[in-house]
Motif scaffolding. Structure first.
Motif, PDB file in Angstrom:
ATOM      1  N   LEU A  28       1.041  -1.066   0.017  1.00 24.62           N
ATOM      2  CA  LEU A  28      -0.181   0.067  -0.091  1.00 24.62           C
ATOM      3  C   LEU A  28       0.842   1.110   0.051  1.00 24.62           C
ATOM      4  O   LEU A  28       0.315   2.290  -0.390  1.00 24.62           O
ATOM      5  N   LYS A  29       2.082   1.154   0.511  1.00 26.62           N
ATOM      6  CA  LYS A  29       2.987   2.402   0.323  1.00 26.62           C
ATOM      7  C   LYS A  29       3.462   2.560  -0.859  1.00 26.62           C
ATOM      8  O   LYS A  29       3.673   3.657  -1.470  1.00 26.62           O
ATOM      9  N   CYS A  30       4.161   1.459  -1.843  1.00 25.20           N
ATOM     10  CA  CYS A  30       4.861   1.457  -2.900  1.00 25.20           C
ATOM     11  C   CYS A  30       3.753   1.541  -4.104  1.00 25.20           C
ATOM     12  O   CYS A  30       3.796   2.249  -4.858  1.00 25.20           O
ATOM     13  N   GLN A  31       2.725   0.725  -3.958  1.00 25.17           N
ATOM     14  CA  GLN A  31       1.624   0.779  -4.868  1.00 25.17           C
ATOM     15  C   GLN A  31       2.057   0.085  -6.294  1.00 25.17           C
ATOM     16  O   GLN A  31       1.190  -0.161  -6.882  1.00 25.17           O
ATOM     17  N   SER A  32       3.247   0.045  -6.658  1.00 28.22           N
ATOM     18  CA  SER A  32       3.775  -0.809  -7.808  1.00 28.22           C
ATOM     19  C   SER A  32       4.430  -1.880  -7.513  1.00 28.22           C
ATOM     20  O   SER A  32       4.772  -2.499  -8.482  1.00 28.22           O
ATOM     21  N   GLN A  33       4.389  -2.413  -6.268  1.00 27.30           N
ATOM     22  CA  GLN A  33       5.026  -3.594  -5.975  1.00 27.30           C
ATOM     23  C   GLN A  33       4.236  -4.506  -4.961  1.00 27.30           C
ATOM     24  O   GLN A  33       3.555  -3.910  -4.339  1.00 27.30           O
ATOM     25  N   SER A  34       4.672  -5.758  -5.286  1.00 25.66           N
ATOM     26  CA  SER A  34       3.842  -6.673  -4.428  1.00 25.66           C
ATOM     27  C   SER A  34       4.537  -6.597  -2.968  1.00 25.66           C
ATOM     28  O   SER A  34       5.479  -6.137  -2.940  1.00 25.66           O
ATOM     29  N   ILE A  35       3.719  -7.045  -2.088  1.00 26.84           N
ATOM     30  CA  ILE A  35       4.445  -7.211  -0.579  1.00 26.84           C
ATOM     31  C   ILE A  35       5.630  -8.252  -0.623  1.00 26.84           C
ATOM     32  O   ILE A  35       6.579  -8.040   0.148  1.00 26.84           O
ATOM     33  N   ALA A  36       6.007  -9.053  -1.545  1.00 30.32           N
ATOM     34  CA  ALA A  36       7.025  -9.962  -1.481  1.00 30.32           C
ATOM     35  C   ALA A  36       8.215  -9.103  -2.078  1.00 30.32           C
ATOM     36  O   ALA A  36       9.292  -9.452  -1.534  1.00 30.32           O
ATOM     37  N   ASP A  37       7.938  -7.923  -2.980  1.00 26.41           N
ATOM     38  CA  ASP A  37       9.246  -7.494  -3.671  1.00 26.41           C
ATOM     39  C   ASP A  37       9.386  -5.888  -2.838  1.00 26.41           C
ATOM     40  O   ASP A  37      10.429  -5.361  -3.117  1.00 26.41           O
ATOM     41  N   SER A  38       8.492  -5.548  -1.941  1.00 23.61           N
ATOM     42  CA  SER A  38       8.794  -4.271  -1.535  1.00 23.61           C
ATOM     43  C   SER A  38       9.628  -4.196   0.217  1.00 23.61           C
ATOM     44  O   SER A  38       9.564  -5.279   0.672  1.00 23.61           O
ATOM     45  N   ARG A  81     -20.720  -5.097  -5.428  1.00 25.63           N
ATOM     46  CA  ARG A  81     -21.693  -4.189  -5.581  1.00 25.63           C
ATOM     47  C   ARG A  81     -20.863  -2.850  -5.819  1.00 25.63           C
ATOM     48  O   ARG A  81     -21.470  -1.782  -6.580  1.00 25.63           O
ATOM     49  N   LEU A  82     -19.688  -2.562  -5.399  1.00 27.60           N
ATOM     50  CA  LEU A  82     -19.105  -1.397  -5.578  1.00 27.60           C
ATOM     51  C   LEU A  82     -18.079  -1.469  -6.883  1.00 27.60           C
ATOM     52  O   LEU A  82     -17.836  -0.281  -7.585  1.00 27.60           O
ATOM     53  N   THR A  83     -17.703  -2.707  -7.531  1.00 27.94           N
ATOM     54  CA  THR A  83     -16.711  -2.647  -8.465  1.00 27.94           C
ATOM     55  C   THR A  83     -17.331  -3.019  -9.726  1.00 27.94           C
ATOM     56  O   THR A  83     -16.859  -3.030 -10.830  1.00 27.94           O
ATOM     57  N   ARG A 134      -6.318 -13.610   2.016  1.00 28.87           N
ATOM     58  CA  ARG A 134      -6.315 -12.532   1.325  1.00 28.87           C
ATOM     59  C   ARG A 134      -7.457 -11.826   1.638  1.00 28.87           C
ATOM     60  O   ARG A 134      -7.661 -10.482   1.394  1.00 28.87           O
ATOM     61  N   GLU A 135      -8.887 -12.450   2.024  1.00 25.14           N
ATOM     62  CA  GLU A 135     -10.042 -11.980   2.279  1.00 25.14           C
ATOM     63  C   GLU A 135      -9.502 -10.979   3.442  1.00 25.14           C
ATOM     64  O   GLU A 135     -10.285  -9.830   3.865  1.00 25.14           O
ATOM     65  N   TRP A 136      -9.011 -11.566   4.648  1.00 26.64           N
ATOM     66  CA  TRP A 136      -8.861 -10.883   5.569  1.00 26.64           C
ATOM     67  C   TRP A 136      -8.174  -9.558   5.398  1.00 26.64           C
ATOM     68  O   TRP A 136      -8.357  -8.452   5.878  1.00 26.64           O
ATOM     69  N   MET A 137      -6.811  -9.550   4.481  1.00 28.57           N
ATOM     70  CA  MET A 137      -6.225  -8.356   3.996  1.00 28.57           C
ATOM     71  C   MET A 137      -7.079  -7.534   3.374  1.00 28.57           C
ATOM     72  O   MET A 137      -7.086  -6.249   3.613  1.00 28.57           O
ATOM     73  N   MET A 138      -7.951  -7.976   2.581  1.00 31.83           N
ATOM     74  CA  MET A 138      -8.841  -6.941   1.971  1.00 31.83           C
ATOM     75  C   MET A 138      -9.783  -6.256   2.598  1.00 31.83           C
ATOM     76  O   MET A 138     -10.204  -5.109   2.536  1.00 31.83           O
ATOM     77  N   GLU A 139     -10.267  -7.109   3.562  1.00 34.67           N
ATOM     78  CA  GLU A 139     -11.196  -6.572   4.722  1.00 34.67           C
ATOM     79  C   GLU A 139     -10.416  -5.292   5.433  1.00 34.67           C
ATOM     80  O   GLU A 139     -11.033  -4.283   5.800  1.00 34.67           O
ATOM     81  N   ARG A 140      -9.203  -5.686   5.715  1.00 28.07           N
ATOM     82  CA  ARG A 140      -8.533  -4.675   6.524  1.00 28.07           C
ATOM     83  C   ARG A 140      -7.757  -3.423   5.905  1.00 28.07           C
ATOM     84  O   ARG A 140      -7.852  -2.327   6.465  1.00 28.07           O
ATOM     85  N   TYR A 141      -7.402  -3.616   4.711  1.00 29.71           N
ATOM     86  CA  TYR A 141      -6.724  -2.719   3.703  1.00 29.71           C
ATOM     87  C   TYR A 141      -7.799  -2.283   2.654  1.00 29.71           C
ATOM     88  O   TYR A 141      -7.221  -1.231   1.840  1.00 29.71           O
ATOM     89  N   GLY A 142      -8.800  -2.928   2.353  1.00 31.93           N
ATOM     90  CA  GLY A 142      -9.291  -2.538   1.154  1.00 31.93           C
ATOM     91  C   GLY A 142      -9.184  -3.635  -0.155  1.00 31.93           C
ATOM     92  O   GLY A 142      -8.348  -4.246   0.023  1.00 31.93           O
ATOM     93  N   ASP A 143     -10.042  -3.390  -1.010  1.00 29.75           N
ATOM     94  CA  ASP A 143      -9.994  -4.364  -2.327  1.00 29.75           C
ATOM     95  C   ASP A 143      -8.765  -3.997  -2.937  1.00 29.75           C
ATOM     96  O   ASP A 143      -8.138  -4.838  -3.646  1.00 29.75           O
ATOM     97  N   TYR A 144      -8.216  -2.731  -2.881  1.00 26.81           N
ATOM     98  CA  TYR A 144      -6.861  -2.167  -3.575  1.00 26.81           C
ATOM     99  C   TYR A 144      -5.750  -3.167  -3.223  1.00 26.81           C
ATOM    100  O   TYR A 144      -4.782  -3.323  -4.060  1.00 26.81           O
ATOM    101  N   VAL A 145      -5.710  -3.837  -2.075  1.00 24.47           N
ATOM    102  CA  VAL A 145      -4.443  -4.524  -1.906  1.00 24.47           C
ATOM    103  C   VAL A 145      -4.342  -5.766  -2.437  1.00 24.47           C
ATOM    104  O   VAL A 145      -3.052  -6.355  -2.710  1.00 24.47           O
ATOM    105  N   SER A 146      -5.324  -6.187  -3.200  1.00 23.62           N
ATOM    106  CA  SER A 146      -5.235  -7.435  -3.956  1.00 23.62           C
ATOM    107  C   SER A 146      -5.099  -7.132  -5.523  1.00 23.62           C
ATOM    108  O   SER A 146      -5.676  -6.370  -6.102  1.00 23.62           O
ATOM    109  N   TYR A 147      -4.075  -7.917  -6.167  1.00 23.67           N
ATOM    110  CA  TYR A 147      -3.998  -7.828  -7.603  1.00 23.67           C
ATOM    111  C   TYR A 147      -5.020  -8.575  -8.366  1.00 23.67           C
ATOM    112  O   TYR A 147      -5.040  -8.316  -9.626  1.00 23.67           O
TER     113      TYR A 147
END
Length: 134
Positions: free
Chosen positions: A51-61, A106-108, A87-100
Motif C-alpha cells: 500500500l505504500k509503494c503501490q507498484s510492488q507486491s509485498i514480496a518485493d517491497s 456491488r462497488l466494483t 487474502r479476504e482478511w487483508m482485503m477487509e483490513r486494507y480494502g480491495d486495492y490490496v489484491s492484484y
C-alpha cells in the motif's frame, strides 16, 4: 520565537522517526522453515500489493508496512489458514486495492460493465450509421 517553532517542529516529527526505527516483525524477512508453507506464503505475497509503494507486491517491497504484511501472511500460513482466507482478511483490513486479483462486488461491478456498455453503444451507432447509407 524561531527557537519555539523549531522545537515544535522537532517534537511533531518524533512519531515519524519512531515509525521507521522500530524493528521489523519477526517473519518480515525470515522465511518459514517448511518449504511447502513458504511456497504458499510466497505465492500469496506475490498477489498482494504494497500500500505504500503501490507498484510492488509485498514480496518485493522493502517498506516497513510490507514487512508487517509479510509477517502476517507467514504467521497465518504457519497456523494452517487457507491463503484465500488470508487474502479476504487483508482485503477487509486494507480494502480491495490490496489484491492484484480484484473481485466483482456491488462497488466494483461498474468497472466491469462499463466497457461492455460502451462497446454495445458504439456497435449500435456504427450499425445505425451504415444502415442509413445503404
Amino acid at each position: 520565537m524561531k527557537a519555539l517553532i523549531a522545537l515544535l517542529l522537532a517534537l511533531l516529527s518524533l512519531p515519524l522517526a519512531a515509525q521507521d526505527s522500530m524493528p521489523p516483525a519477526p517473519y518480515a524477512y525470515k522465511q518459514l522453515e517448511d518449504p511447502g508453507l513458504e511456497a504458499r506464503a510466497r505465492g500469496l505475497m506475490e498477489e498482494l500489493r504494497c500500500l505504500k509503494c503501490q507498484s510492488q507486491s509485498i514480496a518485493d517491497s522493502d517498506a516497513p508496512m510490507a514487512g508487517d504484511m509479510r509477517h502476517q501472511v507467514r504467521i497465518r500460513i504457519a497456523a494452517g489458514e487457507d491463503p484465500e482466507a488470508i487474502r479476504e482478511w487483508m482485503m477487509e483490513r486494507y480494502g480491495d486495492y490490496v489484491s492484484y486479483a480484484p473481485v466483482v462486488s456491488r462497488l466494483t461491478w461498474p468497472l466491469y460493465a462499463g466497457p461492455l456498455v460502451l462497446l454495445v453503444i458504439a456497435g449500435l451507432l456504427l450499425w445505425r450509421r451504415f444502415r442509413r447509407k445503404a
